[in-house]
Write an enzyme that holds these catalytic residues in place. Structure first.
Site, PDB file in Angstrom:
ATOM      1  N   TYR A 157     -13.896 -10.697  44.677  1.00  0.00           N
ATOM      2  CA  TYR A 157     -15.147 -10.260  45.305  1.00  0.00           C
ATOM      3  C   TYR A 157     -15.218 -10.545  46.790  1.00  0.00           C
ATOM      4  O   TYR A 157     -15.651  -9.712  47.586  1.00  0.00           O
ATOM      5  CB  TYR A 157     -16.315 -10.958  44.587  1.00  0.00           C
ATOM      6  N   TYR A 200     -23.546 -11.181  36.326  1.00  0.00           N
ATOM      7  CA  TYR A 200     -24.419 -12.281  35.937  1.00  0.00           C
ATOM      8  C   TYR A 200     -24.712 -12.354  34.434  1.00  0.00           C
ATOM      9  O   TYR A 200     -25.429 -13.254  33.998  1.00  0.00           O
ATOM     10  CB  TYR A 200     -25.742 -12.160  36.690  1.00  0.00           C
ATOM     11  N   ASP A 259      16.878   4.328  55.256  1.00  0.00           N
ATOM     12  CA  ASP A 259      16.693   3.038  54.593  1.00  0.00           C
ATOM     13  C   ASP A 259      18.052   2.400  54.286  1.00  0.00           C
ATOM     14  O   ASP A 259      18.470   2.283  53.135  1.00  0.00           O
ATOM     15  CB  ASP A 259      15.901   3.250  53.303  1.00  0.00           C
TER      16      ASP A 259
END
Length: 435
Positions: A47, A79, A208
């Site tokens: 959060y 909650y 790469d």
């Protein structure tokens, strides 16, 4: 706890108590006995920002406040559980319900309070220069190399799986840092960032093949670190020769990188997803173990991690070879094992994880579900996976979008037609923090 006085509940998710928290408690005590929930570490990282203090330390911080009757742990950001257990008469919160995640929490609070007639009290949110400075200082602490470097090991203890997204620039770093999803069931965000050799090379228009040197790659790290706080896992390709790898370890450690992943191949690097279609040579077990040991001996802190990437399944050398290497690399000092596959189904990855976990329940396992992308984090966790890396999705998302915009402008000889598909510059700028 139940007294003759009404219960007023609020939840704190902070490492420091400032005027805003004190004002909230002063208002809350007017209505009854104040109970403060401290959001646990595992929910904090979903959060809010990573906590600098443990749940226990943050609880002690709140217990020191004179008007707080009781302090409890809130195990979920929603909650439902805490309210049904405590049944507070009131929940008090600041009126700062601006972000989507906050709106979801407000909706959840109202919903659970309506079940028995509780009431939500909203007070003006305190936001002054002093609080802004505290907030900025907390963020700057999270970005400091010493604190950032240790965070991956801490995350492995806090969360069931470390969700890691590829970044290759300051802007993509900000996307990884600030992207939060919120719905009625959950709030979530990424835990860490992966700096990929493939994406770093591609962003620079280079193949790469370890062509981009470490000095250039370190600049990419620095660009990202300047604007983010999340821990970084670095793609070290093969690590080079042991005599060079030790310097890479020292440099990454000093910068605040949390981990480097090196693969057990030698010679000119070819991307693993080509598998046996191109010539790729796997390193000898003993030689690669020596490289791991050299890197571990070179590092200064206990925080930094060297993770060994095993290419046996990619190169079709079989499960037994992969497991043999995993245990050998672990014994040589590797702090984690990354197992890779280019199959569309995750079966061989899960088989490896199960067999490895049967003998080793502690060493972190890392997977990169690029090919076998239908499997969920929850399913991987059930087989003992600790870190999931989404290794190239931001780059792959950007390329077709940019190419489409370029084609539209060429086709219409103006930008109007593509504009509705583009994010406004104003919204992009809001990602960027100013000091």
């Amino acid at each position: 706890m139940r007294s003759d006085n009404p219960i007023v509940y609020t939840c704190f998710c902070t490492d420091v108590i400032h005027d805003g928290h004190l004002n909230l408690i002063n208002e809350a005590k007017k209505y009854g006995d104040v109970v403060v929930g401290v959001l646990c570490d595992s929910e904090m990282v979903k959060y809010n920002r990573f906590p600098l203090k443990t749940t226990e330390e943050r609880m002690e911080l709140v217990k020191g406040l004179p008007d707080v009757k009781k302090v409890i742990v809130q195990d979920k950001i929603m909650y439902d559980d805490v309210v049904r257990e405590l049944r507070p008469d009131y929940i008090i919160h600041g009126d700062n319900w601006v972000e989507d995640s906050m709106k979801v929490i407000r909706k959840n609070i109202i919903s659970v309070l309506e079940e028995y007639g509780g009431e939500l009290i909203e007070v003006p949110y305190t936001f002054n220069e002093k609080i802004q400075k505290i907030d900025r200082q907390m963020r700057e602490k999270l970005a400091m190399p010493e604190l950032r470097r240790a965070r991956l090991r801490k995350l492995l203890k806090i969360v069931p799986v470390v969700k890691t997204i590829e970044v290759h620039s300051g802007l993509t770093g900000l996307i990884a840092e600030k992207t939060v999803i919120a719905d009625d069931e959950q709030i979530d965000q990424f835990d860490a960032m992966w700096i990929s050799s493939l994406c770093d090379s591609t962003e620079k228009g280079k193949p790469d093949i370890e062509l981009v040197d470490m000095t250039s790659r370190f600049r990419t790290i620095n660009d990202i670190m300047e604007v983010t706080t999340k821990p970084i896992i670095f793609d070290g390709d093969t690590g080079g020769i042991a005599e060079h790898f030790v310097y890479t370890v020292r440099s990454l450690e000093r910068m605040g990188v949390s981990a480097v992943i090196i693969e057990d191949k030698i010679g000119l690097k070819k991307n693993s997803l080509f598998g046996t279609e191109v010539e790729q040579t796997q390193d000898e077990i003993e030689h690669f173990c020596e490289k791991i040991s050299a890197g571990k001996n070179a590092q200064i802190s206990d925080d930094f991690m060297i993770i060994a990437r095993i290419e046996s399944l990619i190169l079709e050398q079989g499960m037994e070879d992969a497991l043999k290497r995993a245990f050998a690399f672990r014994d040589a000092g590797a702090d984690g094992i990354m197992i890779h596959s280019r199959r569309k189904e995750p079966d061989e990855i899960l088989e490896f994880c199960d067999k490895f976990r049967a003998k080793d329940s502690e060493t972190p396992i890392v997977v990169v579900p690029s090919s076998f992308n239908t499997i969920t984090e929850e399913e991987l966790t059930a087989h003992g996976v600790n870190i999931v890396i989404y290794a190239n999705q931001l780059l792959r998302a950007a390329f077709p979008a940019m190419q489409n915009a370029a084609k539209s402008i060429l086709k219409h000889h103006r930008a109007h037609e593509i504009d509705e598909e583009l994010l406004s510059i104003k919204k992009i700028i809001t990602l960027i923090d100013e000091l």
